[in-house]
Motif scaffolding. Sequence first.
Motif, PDB file in Angstrom:
ATOM      1  N   MET A  80       0.821  -1.209   0.000  1.00  0.00           N
ATOM      2  CA  MET A  80       0.000   0.000   0.000  1.00  0.00           C
ATOM      3  C   MET A  80       0.856   1.260   0.000  1.00  0.00           C
ATOM      4  SD  MET A  80      -3.062   1.246  -0.154  1.00  0.00           S
ATOM      5  CE  MET A  80      -4.113  -0.181   0.135  1.00  0.00           C
ATOM      6  N   GLU A  81       1.969   1.224   0.707  1.00  0.00           N
ATOM      7  CA  GLU A  81       2.877   2.366   0.720  1.00  0.00           C
ATOM      8  C   GLU A  81       3.466   2.604  -0.676  1.00  0.00           C
ATOM      9  OE1 GLU A  81       3.991   4.493   3.122  1.00  0.00           O
ATOM     10  OE2 GLU A  81       2.745   3.717   4.749  1.00  0.00           O
ATOM     11  N   ILE A  82       3.889   1.537  -1.337  1.00  0.00           N
ATOM     12  CA  ILE A  82       4.460   1.662  -2.683  1.00  0.00           C
ATOM     13  C   ILE A  82       3.389   2.083  -3.677  1.00  0.00           C
ATOM     14  CG2 ILE A  82       5.524   0.369  -4.580  1.00  0.00           C
ATOM     15  CD1 ILE A  82       6.903  -1.361  -2.468  1.00  0.00           C
ATOM     16  N   TRP A  83       2.224   1.475  -3.577  1.00  0.00           N
ATOM     17  CA  TRP A  83       1.094   1.746  -4.462  1.00  0.00           C
ATOM     18  C   TRP A  83       0.668   3.209  -4.372  1.00  0.00           C
ATOM     19  CZ3 TRP A  83      -4.437  -0.665  -3.714  1.00  0.00           C
ATOM     20  CH2 TRP A  83      -5.133  -0.676  -4.925  1.00  0.00           C
ATOM     21  N   SER A  84       0.876   3.803  -3.219  1.00  0.00           N
ATOM     22  CA  SER A  84       0.383   5.154  -2.961  1.00  0.00           C
ATOM     23  C   SER A  84       1.478   6.206  -2.975  1.00  0.00           C
ATOM     24  CB  SER A  84      -0.337   5.179  -1.605  1.00  0.00           C
ATOM     25  OG  SER A  84      -1.330   4.187  -1.554  1.00  0.00           O
ATOM     26  N   THR A  85       2.635   5.859  -3.510  1.00  0.00           N
ATOM     27  CA  THR A  85       3.738   6.817  -3.620  1.00  0.00           C
ATOM     28  C   THR A  85       3.806   7.360  -5.048  1.00  0.00           C
ATOM     29  OG1 THR A  85       5.018   5.681  -1.915  1.00  0.00           O
ATOM     30  CG2 THR A  85       6.222   7.153  -3.393  1.00  0.00           C
ATOM     31  N   PRO A  86       3.568   8.659  -5.253  1.00  0.00           N
ATOM     32  CA  PRO A  86       3.622   9.247  -6.604  1.00  0.00           C
ATOM     33  C   PRO A  86       5.005   9.086  -7.224  1.00  0.00           C
ATOM     34  CG  PRO A  86       2.615  10.752  -5.030  1.00  0.00           C
ATOM     35  CD  PRO A  86       3.228   9.645  -4.229  1.00  0.00           C
ATOM     36  N   ASP A  87       5.054   9.074  -8.542  1.00  0.00           N
ATOM     37  CA  ASP A  87       6.327   8.907  -9.257  1.00  0.00           C
ATOM     38  C   ASP A  87       7.318  10.021  -8.944  1.00  0.00           C
ATOM     39  OD1 ASP A  87       5.365   6.615 -10.426  1.00  0.00           O
ATOM     40  OD2 ASP A  87       4.660   7.638 -12.244  1.00  0.00           O
ATOM     41  N   ASP A  88       6.798  11.205  -8.637  1.00  0.00           N
ATOM     42  CA  ASP A  88       7.686  12.350  -8.406  1.00  0.00           C
ATOM     43  C   ASP A  88       7.953  12.590  -6.926  1.00  0.00           C
ATOM     44  OD1 ASP A  88       5.148  13.083  -7.750  1.00  0.00           O
ATOM     45  OD2 ASP A  88       5.191  15.029  -8.767  1.00  0.00           O
ATOM     46  N   SER A  89       7.729  11.578  -6.099  1.00  0.00           N
ATOM     47  CA  SER A  89       7.931  11.751  -4.662  1.00  0.00           C
ATOM     48  C   SER A  89       8.431  10.462  -4.027  1.00  0.00           C
ATOM     49  CB  SER A  89       6.620  12.178  -3.992  1.00  0.00           C
ATOM     50  OG  SER A  89       6.758  12.206  -2.584  1.00  0.00           O
ATOM     51  N   ASP A  90       9.101  10.615  -2.896  1.00  0.00           N
ATOM     52  CA  ASP A  90       9.551   9.454  -2.131  1.00  0.00           C
ATOM     53  C   ASP A  90       8.602   9.149  -0.974  1.00  0.00           C
ATOM     54  OD1 ASP A  90      11.811   9.107  -3.699  1.00  0.00           O
ATOM     55  OD2 ASP A  90      12.985  10.509  -2.487  1.00  0.00           O
TER      56      ASP A  90
END
Length: 282
Positions: A121-131
């Motif tokens: 869920m953390e990976i799924w919800s991390t935008p491409d332009d952010s960590d």
Amino acid sequence: MDKEKYKQKIHHFVERLRAESPEMYAYLVEEVNRITNHTEISKIEHYLGLDYGLDNIPLANLNNGEIDYSFIEVKSVRKGLESDYREMMRYRYGCRSHKADFYEYCKYAHFQLEALTNYFMEIWSTPDDSDLANFELAKSNIHKNWPFDSEPNYGYDNTKKIESIPYNTKIIAILTFFNISKDFISHPDYIYYNLWDVLDNIRNVRNDCSHRGESQSLNMQNAIDDFENSKKLKTTSTGKSQVYDFSGRTKVKYYLWLRSTPWDDVIKALTIYVSALKKSLD
């Protein structure tokens, strides 16, 4: 004197000592060997229900290698998953308390499912332009993959952390996203268990761990007896087979599953979930 209570306290003490202070643990072994004139401490470890043999077996070699967490990039998460899997298998093989324990087996399976769900869920919800994971993006992903008419429960934690979203809400959305909720797990006489059934059963067992006892066993048996006296068959949606009708009796379906202690269902469900996550993250 509550010998079992003392035994458990010693068990936890020795485990912590071995993990946190190997030198002191080695000294304890040496002293016990000297006092008892034993050449090894294996008898004491056996008495305490300790087993470290599994620690040296590669994870891929445990249980025919169905589970592999090498794809988990965050070391702390990977180590935690591997540790819980080893503990789960200890309870399967009876290394703890000298008997197999299905409740504890499910508890450690649930720990892995929770960790995997939060990790994805953390990976799924991390935008491409952010960590950084985004709580609103997590809610959006859940909403898009919510299979019911009712609204998802996003929790009420003002911190707005993804981990504060209820486990059930997250895993239902993830299973729908992967399209694996209905993956077949097992089909005992006139009962069908899919992936979601088993994952939810594992969660229920974990919740029941602290309540198990004579009263729970009696409640289970009474519910099953009542079901046996009035059970009916219905045709499945495919029209190809018949199953018991558990309408209004989902708890009985869970009780029947729990009573059968289906060890293989748990490992199969966990394997399917892990494989789906791995495939998505590759």
